[in-house]
Design a protein around this motif. Structure first.
Motif, PDB file in Angstrom:
ATOM      1  N   VAL A  84       0.839  -1.208   0.000  1.00  0.00           N
ATOM      2  CA  VAL A  84       0.000   0.000   0.000  1.00  0.00           C
ATOM      3  C   VAL A  84       0.870   1.252   0.000  1.00  0.00           C
ATOM      4  O   VAL A  84       0.604   2.215  -0.727  1.00  0.00           O
ATOM      5  N   ALA A  85       1.931   1.244   0.797  1.00  0.00           N
ATOM      6  CA  ALA A  85       2.832   2.408   0.842  1.00  0.00           C
ATOM      7  C   ALA A  85       3.495   2.643  -0.510  1.00  0.00           C
ATOM      8  O   ALA A  85       3.635   3.784  -0.953  1.00  0.00           O
ATOM      9  N   LEU A  86       3.886   1.577  -1.188  1.00  0.00           N
ATOM     10  CA  LEU A  86       4.485   1.719  -2.516  1.00  0.00           C
ATOM     11  C   LEU A  86       3.473   2.302  -3.502  1.00  0.00           C
ATOM     12  O   LEU A  86       3.801   3.190  -4.284  1.00  0.00           O
ATOM     13  N   ALA A  87       2.248   1.807  -3.447  1.00  0.00           N
ATOM     14  CA  ALA A  87       1.217   2.291  -4.373  1.00  0.00           C
ATOM     15  C   ALA A  87       0.875   3.759  -4.122  1.00  0.00           C
ATOM     16  O   ALA A  87       0.586   4.498  -5.061  1.00  0.00           O
ATOM     17  N   LYS A  88       0.929   4.177  -2.871  1.00  0.00           N
ATOM     18  CA  LYS A  88       0.603   5.565  -2.537  1.00  0.00           C
ATOM     19  C   LYS A  88       1.813   6.485  -2.617  1.00  0.00           C
ATOM     20  O   LYS A  88       1.687   7.689  -2.429  1.00  0.00           O
ATOM     21  N   GLY A  89       2.995   5.924  -2.853  1.00  0.00           N
ATOM     22  CA  GLY A  89       4.207   6.743  -2.905  1.00  0.00           C
ATOM     23  C   GLY A  89       4.632   7.236  -1.543  1.00  0.00           C
ATOM     24  O   GLY A  89       5.234   8.302  -1.417  1.00  0.00           O
ATOM     25  N   ALA A  90       4.345   6.458  -0.513  1.00  0.00           N
ATOM     26  CA  ALA A  90       4.613   6.884   0.858  1.00  0.00           C
ATOM     27  C   ALA A  90       5.961   6.418   1.401  1.00  0.00           C
ATOM     28  O   ALA A  90       6.304   6.749   2.527  1.00  0.00           O
ATOM     29  N   HIS A  91       6.719   5.659   0.635  1.00  0.00           N
ATOM     30  CA  HIS A  91       8.032   5.234   1.105  1.00  0.00           C
ATOM     31  C   HIS A  91       8.982   6.424   1.124  1.00  0.00           C
ATOM     32  O   HIS A  91       8.806   7.402   0.384  1.00  0.00           O
ATOM     33  N   LEU A  92       9.995   6.327   1.946  1.00  0.00           N
ATOM     34  CA  LEU A  92      10.989   7.390   2.008  1.00  0.00           C
ATOM     35  C   LEU A  92      11.752   7.481   0.696  1.00  0.00           C
ATOM     36  O   LEU A  92      12.075   6.473   0.083  1.00  0.00           O
TER      37      LEU A  92
ATOM     38  N   PHE B  17      13.813   5.063 -14.892  1.00  0.00           N
ATOM     39  CA  PHE B  17      13.824   3.703 -15.435  1.00  0.00           C
ATOM     40  C   PHE B  17      14.853   2.818 -14.740  1.00  0.00           C
ATOM     41  O   PHE B  17      14.593   1.634 -14.487  1.00  0.00           O
ATOM     42  N   VAL B  18      16.003   3.369 -14.397  1.00  0.00           N
ATOM     43  CA  VAL B  18      17.020   2.587 -13.687  1.00  0.00           C
ATOM     44  C   VAL B  18      16.511   2.191 -12.300  1.00  0.00           C
ATOM     45  O   VAL B  18      16.616   1.028 -11.889  1.00  0.00           O
ATOM     46  N   SER B  19      15.942   3.140 -11.580  1.00  0.00           N
ATOM     47  CA  SER B  19      15.472   2.825 -10.224  1.00  0.00           C
ATOM     48  C   SER B  19      14.307   1.840 -10.253  1.00  0.00           C
ATOM     49  O   SER B  19      14.246   0.920  -9.432  1.00  0.00           O
ATOM     50  N   TYR B  20      13.392   2.005 -11.205  1.00  0.00           N
ATOM     51  CA  TYR B  20      12.284   1.060 -11.293  1.00  0.00           C
ATOM     52  C   TYR B  20      12.770  -0.321 -11.743  1.00  0.00           C
ATOM     53  O   TYR B  20      12.226  -1.342 -11.306  1.00  0.00           O
ATOM     54  N   GLY B  21      13.780  -0.346 -12.601  1.00  0.00           N
ATOM     55  CA  GLY B  21      14.366  -1.631 -12.977  1.00  0.00           C
ATOM     56  C   GLY B  21      14.994  -2.329 -11.783  1.00  0.00           C
ATOM     57  O   GLY B  21      14.821  -3.540 -11.600  1.00  0.00           O
ATOM     58  N   LEU B  22      15.698  -1.568 -10.955  1.00  0.00           N
ATOM     59  CA  LEU B  22      16.295  -2.147  -9.750  1.00  0.00           C
ATOM     60  C   LEU B  22      15.224  -2.620  -8.765  1.00  0.00           C
ATOM     61  O   LEU B  22      15.368  -3.675  -8.132  1.00  0.00           O
TER      62      LEU B  22
ATOM     63  N   LEU C 182       5.081  -2.051 -12.369  1.00  0.00           N
ATOM     64  CA  LEU C 182       4.799  -2.173 -13.796  1.00  0.00           C
ATOM     65  C   LEU C 182       3.694  -1.209 -14.232  1.00  0.00           C
ATOM     66  O   LEU C 182       3.752  -0.641 -15.333  1.00  0.00           O
ATOM     67  N   LEU C 183       2.720  -1.009 -13.368  1.00  0.00           N
ATOM     68  CA  LEU C 183       1.669  -0.032 -13.670  1.00  0.00           C
ATOM     69  C   LEU C 183       2.248   1.384 -13.756  1.00  0.00           C
ATOM     70  O   LEU C 183       1.893   2.157 -14.656  1.00  0.00           O
ATOM     71  N   ASP C 184       3.154   1.722 -12.824  1.00  0.00           N
ATOM     72  CA  ASP C 184       3.822   3.032 -12.882  1.00  0.00           C
ATOM     73  C   ASP C 184       4.657   3.163 -14.157  1.00  0.00           C
ATOM     74  O   ASP C 184       4.700   4.234 -14.768  1.00  0.00           O
ATOM     75  N   LEU C 185       5.329   2.086 -14.545  1.00  0.00           N
ATOM     76  CA  LEU C 185       6.102   2.114 -15.792  1.00  0.00           C
ATOM     77  C   LEU C 185       5.183   2.305 -16.999  1.00  0.00           C
ATOM     78  O   LEU C 185       5.506   3.065 -17.925  1.00  0.00           O
TER      79      LEU C 185
END
Length: 181
Positions: A62-70, A89-94, A144-147
């Motif tokens: 849920v935190a990832l989906a809401k962008g709530a991570h640090l 793209f690099v960070s999402y790939g990692l 993948l949805l964010d990508l």
């Protein structure tokens, strides 16, 4: 975010709240029974442990989906648009690679430990590792949805160049003024 995804993450929010309530109720009741009546609920610790692991993993989805991570946005927002896109793209790939590693390792441990059951509750030990596998799949789907959105031109806030600034807390002037004797 589509209404189906909003519904799903709302269900995860409810699951997290119910899970925390179950943990609190089990632990509180167990403490009262132990200290007040010299007894207790034998399976309370095991059930609480399993529920806590699931709550943590579903909460992280849920935190990832809401962008709530640090995140450290101070560098990203200062990059030129192309460099921001490359970093995105690099960070999402990692992150997708980390989801793969988490999912693969969790699945292997789930299979290995599924036959072992916890002594008092009878819950398979693999159920703890299954939480990591489910979370890895769901986090990968969010990424993948964010990508997919980024390929359509919709980037999340820090990657689009918009710096997310929290408003300063309002402190009453009576608390900030110094008193002279």
């Amino acid at each position: 975010m589509s209404s189906a995804l909003q519904w799903l993450f709302k269900a995860f929010d409810v699951f997290v709240v119910i899970g925390m309530a179950v943990i609190s109720l089990l632990i509180f009741t167990n403490v009262v029974l132990r200290y007040g009546f010299s007894s207790g609920i034998p399976f309370a610790v095991e059930v609480s442990r399993v529920v806590l692991v699931w709550v943590i993993f579903m909460g992280s989805v849920v935190a990832l989906a809401k962008g709530a991570h640090l995140g450290v946005e101070s560098l990203v927002v200062r990059l030129p648009p192309r460099a921001r896109l490359v970093c995105f793209f690099v960070s999402y790939g990692l992150m997708l690679w980390c989801c793969w590693l988490l999912g693969e390792g969790s699945w292997e441990l789930t299979v290995i430990e599924w036959g072992n059951v916890q002594a008092l509750s009878g819950i398979p030990v693999g159920a703890i590792y299954l939480a990591g596998f489910v979370a890895a799949i769901l986090m990968a789907l969010v990424l993948l949805l964010d990508l997919w959105r980024s390929l359509r031109g919709i980037l999340p806030a820090p990657w689009s160049g918009v710096e997310h600034v929290e408003p300063l807390p309002v402190v009453p002037s009576a608390l900030t003024s110094e008193k002279t004797p």
